[in-house]
Enzyme design. Structure first.
Site, PDB file in Angstrom:
ATOM      1  N   TYR A   1       0.822  -1.213   0.000  1.00 40.45           N
ATOM      2  CA  TYR A   1       0.000   0.000   0.000  1.00 40.45           C
ATOM      3  C   TYR A   1       0.857   1.265   0.000  1.00 40.45           C
ATOM      4  CZ  TYR A   1      -4.482  -2.209  -0.066  1.00 40.45           C
ATOM      5  OH  TYR A   1      -5.576  -2.911  -0.505  1.00 40.45           O
TER       6      TYR A   1
ATOM      7  N   GLN B   1     -14.591   4.102  -7.309  1.00 43.42           N
ATOM      8  CA  GLN B   1     -13.944   2.935  -6.706  1.00 43.42           C
ATOM      9  C   GLN B   1     -12.473   3.227  -6.443  1.00 43.42           C
ATOM     10  OE1 GLN B   1     -15.114  -0.868  -8.922  1.00 43.42           O
ATOM     11  NE2 GLN B   1     -15.807   0.780 -10.225  1.00 43.42           N
ATOM     12  N   ASN B   2     -12.017   4.377  -6.920  1.00 45.44           N
ATOM     13  CA  ASN B   2     -10.584   4.641  -6.832  1.00 45.44           C
ATOM     14  C   ASN B   2     -10.176   5.083  -5.440  1.00 45.44           C
ATOM     15  OD1 ASN B   2     -10.512   3.958  -9.443  1.00 45.44           O
ATOM     16  ND2 ASN B   2     -10.362   6.040 -10.242  1.00 45.44           N
TER      17      ASN B   2
ATOM     18  N   HIS C   1     -14.416   2.626  -2.033  1.00 40.66           N
ATOM     19  CA  HIS C   1     -13.392   1.640  -1.654  1.00 40.66           C
ATOM     20  C   HIS C   1     -12.304   2.279  -0.793  1.00 40.66           C
ATOM     21  CE1 HIS C   1     -14.623  -1.116  -5.267  1.00 40.66           C
ATOM     22  NE2 HIS C   1     -15.513  -1.093  -4.288  1.00 40.66           N
TER      23      HIS C   1
ATOM     24  N   CYS D   1      -8.172   2.024  12.524  1.00 37.10           N
ATOM     25  CA  CYS D   1      -7.745   1.059  13.524  1.00 37.10           C
ATOM     26  C   CYS D   1      -8.175  -0.341  13.077  1.00 37.10           C
ATOM     27  CB  CYS D   1      -8.402   1.414  14.859  1.00 37.10           C
ATOM     28  SG  CYS D   1      -8.032   0.219  16.148  1.00 37.10           S
TER      29      CYS D   1
ATOM     30  N   PRO E   1     -12.418   1.441 -23.120  1.00 38.43           N
ATOM     31  CA  PRO E   1     -11.879   0.957 -24.398  1.00 38.43           C
ATOM     32  C   PRO E   1     -12.457  -0.399 -24.789  1.00 38.43           C
ATOM     33  CG  PRO E   1     -10.103   1.611 -22.902  1.00 38.43           C
ATOM     34  CD  PRO E   1     -11.373   1.634 -22.106  1.00 38.43           C
ATOM     35  N   GLU E   2     -12.949  -1.146 -23.788  1.00 41.70           N
ATOM     36  CA  GLU E   2     -13.455  -2.500 -24.074  1.00 41.70           C
ATOM     37  C   GLU E   2     -14.869  -2.671 -23.530  1.00 41.70           C
ATOM     38  OE1 GLU E   2     -10.808  -5.227 -22.190  1.00 41.70           O
ATOM     39  OE2 GLU E   2      -9.073  -4.154 -22.996  1.00 41.70           O
TER      40      GLU E   2
HETATM   41  P1  NAD Z   1      -9.998  -2.661 -13.054  1.00 48.16           P
HETATM   42  O1  NAD Z   1      -8.517  -2.593 -12.951  1.00 48.16           O
HETATM   43  O2  NAD Z   1     -10.675  -3.939 -12.742  1.00 48.16           O
HETATM   44  O3  NAD Z   1     -10.465  -2.267 -14.532  1.00 48.16           O
HETATM   45  C1  NAD Z   1     -10.054  -1.103 -15.177  1.00 48.16           C
HETATM   46  C2  NAD Z   1     -10.993  -0.815 -16.340  1.00 48.16           C
HETATM   47  O4  NAD Z   1     -10.585   0.402 -16.930  1.00 48.16           O
HETATM   48  C3  NAD Z   1     -10.997  -1.869 -17.441  1.00 48.16           C
HETATM   49  O5  NAD Z   1     -12.335  -2.139 -17.810  1.00 48.16           O
HETATM   50  C4  NAD Z   1     -10.257  -1.181 -18.590  1.00 48.16           C
HETATM   51  O6  NAD Z   1     -10.736  -1.601 -19.872  1.00 48.16           O
HETATM   52  C5  NAD Z   1     -10.594   0.268 -18.336  1.00 48.16           C
HETATM   53  N1  NAD Z   1      -9.618   1.235 -18.849  1.00 48.16           N
HETATM   54  C6  NAD Z   1      -8.282   1.094 -19.002  1.00 48.16           C
HETATM   55  N2  NAD Z   1      -7.754   2.234 -19.471  1.00 48.16           N
HETATM   56  C7  NAD Z   1      -8.762   3.127 -19.600  1.00 48.16           C
HETATM   57  C8  NAD Z   1      -8.849   4.480 -20.005  1.00 48.16           C
HETATM   58  N3  NAD Z   1      -7.765   5.161 -20.395  1.00 48.16           N
HETATM   59  N4  NAD Z   1     -10.056   5.096 -20.005  1.00 48.16           N
HETATM   60  C9  NAD Z   1     -11.177   4.424 -19.609  1.00 48.16           C
HETATM   61  N5  NAD Z   1     -11.162   3.129 -19.215  1.00 48.16           N
HETATM   62  C10 NAD Z   1      -9.962   2.502 -19.200  1.00 48.16           C
HETATM   63  O7  NAD Z   1     -10.543  -1.495 -12.153  1.00 48.16           O
HETATM   64  P2  NAD Z   1     -11.873  -1.356 -11.315  1.00 48.16           P
HETATM   65  O8  NAD Z   1     -13.034  -1.861 -12.105  1.00 48.16           O
HETATM   66  O9  NAD Z   1     -11.880   0.044 -10.816  1.00 48.16           O
HETATM   67  O10 NAD Z   1     -11.764  -2.356 -10.071  1.00 48.16           O
HETATM   68  C11 NAD Z   1     -10.599  -2.724  -9.455  1.00 48.16           C
HETATM   69  C12 NAD Z   1     -10.462  -2.388  -7.984  1.00 48.16           C
HETATM   70  O11 NAD Z   1      -9.148  -1.916  -7.866  1.00 48.16           O
HETATM   71  C13 NAD Z   1     -11.299  -1.288  -7.411  1.00 48.16           C
HETATM   72  O12 NAD Z   1     -11.785  -1.776  -6.221  1.00 48.16           O
HETATM   73  C14 NAD Z   1     -10.348  -0.128  -7.095  1.00 48.16           C
HETATM   74  O13 NAD Z   1     -10.563   0.330  -5.778  1.00 48.16           O
HETATM   75  C15 NAD Z   1      -8.974  -0.726  -7.130  1.00 48.16           C
HETATM   76  N6  NAD Z   1      -7.946   0.043  -7.870  1.00 48.16           N
HETATM   77  C16 NAD Z   1      -7.896   1.399  -7.732  1.00 48.16           C
HETATM   78  C17 NAD Z   1      -6.935   2.116  -8.424  1.00 48.16           C
HETATM   79  C18 NAD Z   1      -6.886   3.603  -8.253  1.00 48.16           C
HETATM   80  O14 NAD Z   1      -7.291   4.109  -7.220  1.00 48.16           O
HETATM   81  N7  NAD Z   1      -6.429   4.350  -9.280  1.00 48.16           N
HETATM   82  C19 NAD Z   1      -6.023   1.462  -9.262  1.00 48.16           C
HETATM   83  C20 NAD Z   1      -6.091   0.068  -9.377  1.00 48.16           C
HETATM   84  C21 NAD Z   1      -7.078  -0.628  -8.668  1.00 48.16           C
END
Ligand code: NAD
Length: 275
Positions: free
Chosen positions: A70, A105-106, A125, A133, A237-238
């Site tokens: 982390y 979710q970020n 998240h 704690c 993108p997908e």
């Molecule tokens: P994920 O990693 O599962 O999926 C990412 C998605 O983003 C994919 O569908 C991909 O096709 C798409 N993507 C990739 N590049 C892109 C772009 N330039 N523009 C738009 N879409 C794009 O992520 P998730 O669904 O958010 O779930 C994963 C878990 O991981 C979450 O719980 C999150 O909290 C955590 N996470 C957070 C971060 C962060 O805070 N930046 C980074 C990694 C994972």
């Protein structure tokens, strides 16, 4: 360019617009998604996937390694800057006020750094800059102490000094990252669970950006919108489970492309219908 029907939909939208964002919106700021190639983490001779690391089970078994992971990810997030999509969402909130809500979710904090307010940004998240704690004795999360290095290179182990700094400031038990792990459940006080569901029940339009829909609350929001017949726009993108919902309901559109390219266009089209 947006297709004319999408522009029309945005121009005529009135009421609450719920934006739902995932790791994809921060990809263009240089923060890897979990599905990307750099997702795994090495402990000893073993590689772990994020789904194994981001668990209470892993934290109980190897707390120092989980904290090191982390702190490394926090370091990546801190050196990243909000991109055009984050900035557009800050602009959207400024103009739309209570008709704007962001469920993210970020954990990277980039939406708030771009200017979105905590009142209208539900970090479902958590946030990697905070800890709480492990015995849940604190009422609210606290910042990871300033004395912890913001630069944390991959593979750097946790030392005795950090272990002490990362204790709960109230009871002295181990602190834990303020995130929701895969083997834990959403709640309202930490993660705005009920508030997010309520917003999905009220929204006039849902816009989903950069998520695979691999977690339950985001999919729940998408399903509520679909059941209510509310249009949904999906930026990715997908194709993903949200674009599949749109295909089934025929309400809204899948917009293949990146967040940096499409979100500013969506915000401009929404704001052009103001008043
Ligand atoms: P994920 O990693 O599962 O999926 C990412 C998605 O983003 C994919 O569908 C991909 O096709 C798409 N993507 C990739 N590049 C892109 C772009 N330039 N523009 C738009 N879409 C794009 O992520 P998730 O669904 O958010 O779930 C994963 C878990 O991981 C979450 O719980 C999150 O909290 C955590 N996470 C957070 C971060 C962060 O805070 N930046 C980074 C990694 C994972």
């Amino acid at each position: 360019m947006l297709d004319p029907p999408v522009r029309e939909l945005l121009r005529h939208t009135r009421g609450l617009v719920l934006w739902l964002t995932g790791a994809g919106i921060s990809a263009e700021s240089g923060i890897p998604t979990f599905r990307g190639k750099e997702g795994y983490w090495r402990v000893g001779s073993q590689n772990y996937q994020p789904e194994e690391m981001a668990t209470m089970r892993a934290f109980r078994e190897m707390p120092d390694e989980i904290w090191a992971w982390y702190l490394y990810r926090r370091s990546v997030c801190r050196s990243a800057q909000p991109n055009a999509a984050h900035r557009a969402l800050a602009r959207a909130e400024q103009r739309a006020g209570d008709d704007f809500l962001l469920v993210t979710q970020n954990v990277d904090g980039l939406h708030v750094r771009a200017g979105n307010t905590l009142d209208r940004t539900y970090q479902i998240h958590g946030n990697i800059d905070f800890m709480r704690c492990s015995r849940e004795c604190l009422e609210a999360p606290v910042s990871v102490p300033d004395a912890i290095d913001v630069r944390w290179e991959k593979g750097r182990p946790l030392g005795e000094r950090e272990r002490e700094l990362l204790r709960c400031p109230s009871c002295g038990a181990a602190g834990r990252p303020h995130v929701l792990w895969f083997d834990e459940s959403y709640d309202e006080p930490n993660f705005r669970f009920q508030s997010s569901i309520e917003a999905a029940r009220l929204a006039s339009l849902v816009i989903v950006v950069g998520t695979t829909g691999g977690t339950s609350l985001p999919m729940h929001i998408g399903t509520i919108a679909a059941q209510r017949g509310v249009p949904m726009l999906v930026v990715n993108p997908e194709p993903n489970p949200f674009s599949e919902l749109v295909r089934r309901t025929g309400k809204g559109a899948f917009l293949p492309g990146t967040a940096g390219e499409l979100v500013p266009l969506l915000v401009n089209a929404l704001l052009s219908g103001e008043g």
